[in-house]
Design a protein around this motif. Sequence first.
Motif, mmCIF file in Angstrom:
data_model
loop_
_atom_site.group_PDB
_atom_site.id
_atom_site.type_symbol
_atom_site.label_atom_id
_atom_site.label_comp_id
_atom_site.label_asym_id
_atom_site.label_seq_id
_atom_site.Cartn_x
_atom_site.Cartn_y
_atom_site.Cartn_z
ATOM 1 N N CYS A 1 47.393 34.816 32.344
ATOM 2 C CA CYS A 1 47.368 36.278 32.489
ATOM 3 C C CYS A 1 48.487 36.945 31.698
ATOM 4 O O CYS A 1 48.324 38.059 31.199
ATOM 5 C CB CYS A 1 47.478 36.663 33.962
ATOM 6 S SG CYS A 1 46.042 36.224 34.961
ATOM 7 N N GLU B 1 48.540 41.031 32.338
ATOM 8 C CA GLU B 1 48.066 41.470 33.652
ATOM 9 C C GLU B 1 49.099 41.099 34.714
ATOM 10 O O GLU B 1 48.934 40.156 35.472
ATOM 11 C CB GLU B 1 46.708 40.845 33.975
ATOM 12 C CG GLU B 1 45.554 41.437 33.198
ATOM 13 C CD GLU B 1 45.162 42.836 33.687
ATOM 14 O OE1 GLU B 1 45.856 43.389 34.578
ATOM 15 O OE2 GLU B 1 44.164 43.370 33.187
ATOM 16 N N ALA C 1 35.790 37.651 31.795
ATOM 17 C CA ALA C 1 35.473 37.918 30.392
ATOM 18 C C ALA C 1 36.291 37.043 29.453
ATOM 19 O O ALA C 1 35.786 36.587 28.424
ATOM 20 C CB ALA C 1 35.712 39.399 30.077
ATOM 21 N N CYS C 2 37.555 36.795 29.817
ATOM 22 C CA CYS C 2 38.452 36.046 28.937
ATOM 23 C C CYS C 2 38.300 34.530 29.070
ATOM 24 O O CYS C 2 38.365 33.799 28.074
ATOM 25 C CB CYS C 2 39.897 36.437 29.204
ATOM 26 S SG CYS C 2 40.305 38.140 28.766
ATOM 27 N N GLN D 1 38.246 38.364 39.147
ATOM 28 C CA GLN D 1 38.634 39.548 38.374
ATOM 29 C C GLN D 1 37.814 39.633 37.083
ATOM 30 O O GLN D 1 37.688 38.660 36.345
ATOM 31 C CB GLN D 1 40.128 39.497 38.049
ATOM 32 C CG GLN D 1 41.030 39.419 39.266
ATOM 33 C CD GLN D 1 40.772 40.543 40.249
ATOM 34 O OE1 GLN D 1 40.849 41.725 39.894
ATOM 35 N NE2 GLN D 1 40.470 40.172 41.484
ATOM 36 N N ARG D 2 37.275 40.813 36.833
ATOM 37 C CA ARG D 2 36.356 40.968 35.706
ATOM 38 C C ARG D 2 36.992 40.607 34.368
ATOM 39 O O ARG D 2 36.358 40.000 33.503
ATOM 40 C CB ARG D 2 35.841 42.406 35.659
ATOM 41 C CG ARG D 2 34.898 42.760 36.815
ATOM 42 C CD ARG D 2 34.395 44.183 36.689
ATOM 43 N NE ARG D 2 33.486 44.509 37.775
ATOM 44 C CZ ARG D 2 32.920 45.708 37.925
ATOM 45 N NH1 ARG D 2 33.181 46.682 37.056
ATOM 46 N NH2 ARG D 2 32.102 45.931 38.933
ATOM 47 N N ARG D 3 38.261 41.000 34.205
ATOM 48 C CA ARG D 3 38.903 40.717 32.921
ATOM 49 C C ARG D 3 39.084 39.220 32.716
ATOM 50 O O ARG D 3 38.902 38.715 31.590
ATOM 51 C CB ARG D 3 40.252 41.427 32.839
ATOM 52 C CG ARG D 3 40.858 41.354 31.434
ATOM 53 C CD ARG D 3 42.158 42.100 31.320
ATOM 54 N NE ARG D 3 42.660 42.031 29.955
ATOM 55 C CZ ARG D 3 43.881 42.388 29.592
ATOM 56 N NH1 ARG D 3 44.733 42.839 30.507
ATOM 57 N NH2 ARG D 3 44.265 42.279 28.334
ATOM 58 N N LEU D 4 39.401 38.497 33.777
ATOM 59 C CA LEU D 4 39.550 37.049 33.650
ATOM 60 C C LEU D 4 38.208 36.376 33.413
ATOM 61 O O LEU D 4 38.122 35.412 32.649
ATOM 62 C CB LEU D 4 40.227 36.475 34.886
ATOM 63 C CG LEU D 4 41.746 36.609 34.953
ATOM 64 C CD1 LEU D 4 42.291 35.903 36.179
ATOM 65 C CD2 LEU D 4 42.412 36.057 33.705
ATOM 66 N N THR E 1 35.568 30.323 35.420
ATOM 67 C CA THR E 1 35.964 31.070 36.616
ATOM 68 C C THR E 1 35.111 30.685 37.818
ATOM 69 O O THR E 1 35.592 30.700 38.954
ATOM 70 C CB THR E 1 35.889 32.588 36.371
ATOM 71 O OG1 THR E 1 34.603 32.934 35.833
ATOM 72 C CG2 THR E 1 36.979 33.041 35.417
ATOM 73 N N TYR F 1 48.190 40.703 38.506
ATOM 74 C CA TYR F 1 47.491 39.511 39.008
ATOM 75 C C TYR F 1 48.455 38.498 39.626
ATOM 76 O O TYR F 1 48.018 37.539 40.269
ATOM 77 C CB TYR F 1 46.724 38.818 37.884
ATOM 78 C CG TYR F 1 45.495 39.558 37.392
ATOM 79 C CD1 TYR F 1 44.988 40.651 38.090
ATOM 80 C CD2 TYR F 1 44.844 39.158 36.226
ATOM 81 C CE1 TYR F 1 43.867 41.322 37.627
ATOM 82 C CE2 TYR F 1 43.716 39.823 35.760
ATOM 83 C CZ TYR F 1 43.242 40.903 36.465
ATOM 84 O OH TYR F 1 42.125 41.571 36.020
ATOM 85 N N LEU G 1 47.678 37.806 27.954
ATOM 86 C CA LEU G 1 46.712 38.851 27.623
ATOM 87 C C LEU G 1 47.425 40.065 27.040
ATOM 88 O O LEU G 1 48.617 40.278 27.254
ATOM 89 C CB LEU G 1 45.923 39.248 28.871
ATOM 90 C CG LEU G 1 45.098 38.133 29.531
ATOM 91 C CD1 LEU G 1 44.452 38.636 30.813
ATOM 92 C CD2 LEU G 1 44.042 37.599 28.567
ATOM 93 N N ASN G 2 46.707 40.854 26.304
ATOM 94 C CA ASN G 2 47.272 42.049 25.685
ATOM 95 C C ASN G 2 46.490 43.292 26.139
ATOM 96 O O ASN G 2 45.380 43.499 25.692
ATOM 97 C CB ASN G 2 47.226 41.924 24.164
ATOM 98 C CG ASN G 2 47.983 43.040 23.459
ATOM 99 O OD1 ASN G 2 48.791 43.733 24.074
ATOM 100 N ND2 ASN G 2 47.711 43.222 22.178
#
Length: 247
Positions: free
Chosen positions: A113, A120, A139-140, A134-137, A146, A123, A116-117
């Motif tokens: 986390c 986060e 996606a990443c 978490q949606r961003r995780l 996940t 988190y 990331l840029n």
Amino acid sequence: MHPVIRDIIDDFNPTLLNQLDGALELRVTNFKRDLFPSLEKIDLAIPGAGFQYVIWVKHEPKYPFPGWEFDPIARPMRYIPTYLASGMKFTDIARSIAQLSGGHVEECVKAFCETLNPPEHRYQGMPLGTLARQRRLIACLGSDCTAELSGLASVLINKAKHEFGSGSPYPIISFSDALGGYFASRILGFQVLQLGGILDRYVEAIRSAYSQRIAYTMPSGSDPGDDDKAWPLQSDLSELEENIEEY
């Protein structure tokens, strides 16, 4: 072993699952002699750092101290071989091994986390199961990764942390689940660190400490907890014992 844990290991390498099944059938009266070689062999096939970097001082396992940057990732790994070599019944330490394995992979995700840029930071206080949703995780890291993180948290780590009454004579956390969970956490942990571009630096820090025999240590009769000013974590074990002993 729980099917979710088996699937994580099997998806990575079915041979390792077969080797683990064989290790769980061994008769163990001496951890270093009877079980450790099998666990080390499995860990050698998984990128990252595990049992292959244990430093033996007689029959006491030590773990390399990789420096403060990677301490949160490595610190849970320090205790797992110590518990296994303690002489306690494996069923009595299963919960602790499960909790520590969860701590390792959770810290791997939190380290990711920070890459990331923008990072986060919010988190950092979340447990693994919440992080994996978490949606961003998602996606990443990808939905497959996940989903496995969430599954491991659900079937093992959350139970180890929060469930104590089984309503039966059987333990909530079996030793096979705990040991399988360790290797599942190693697999998911290295994958997360690799995606974050952290893995190579982490392994190099562990290797450097291992080659110099710099390990986590604590003075006898002292338990200052996590206060980094109370005692030095770094200790050159070559000053204590030779890393050689006959079984």
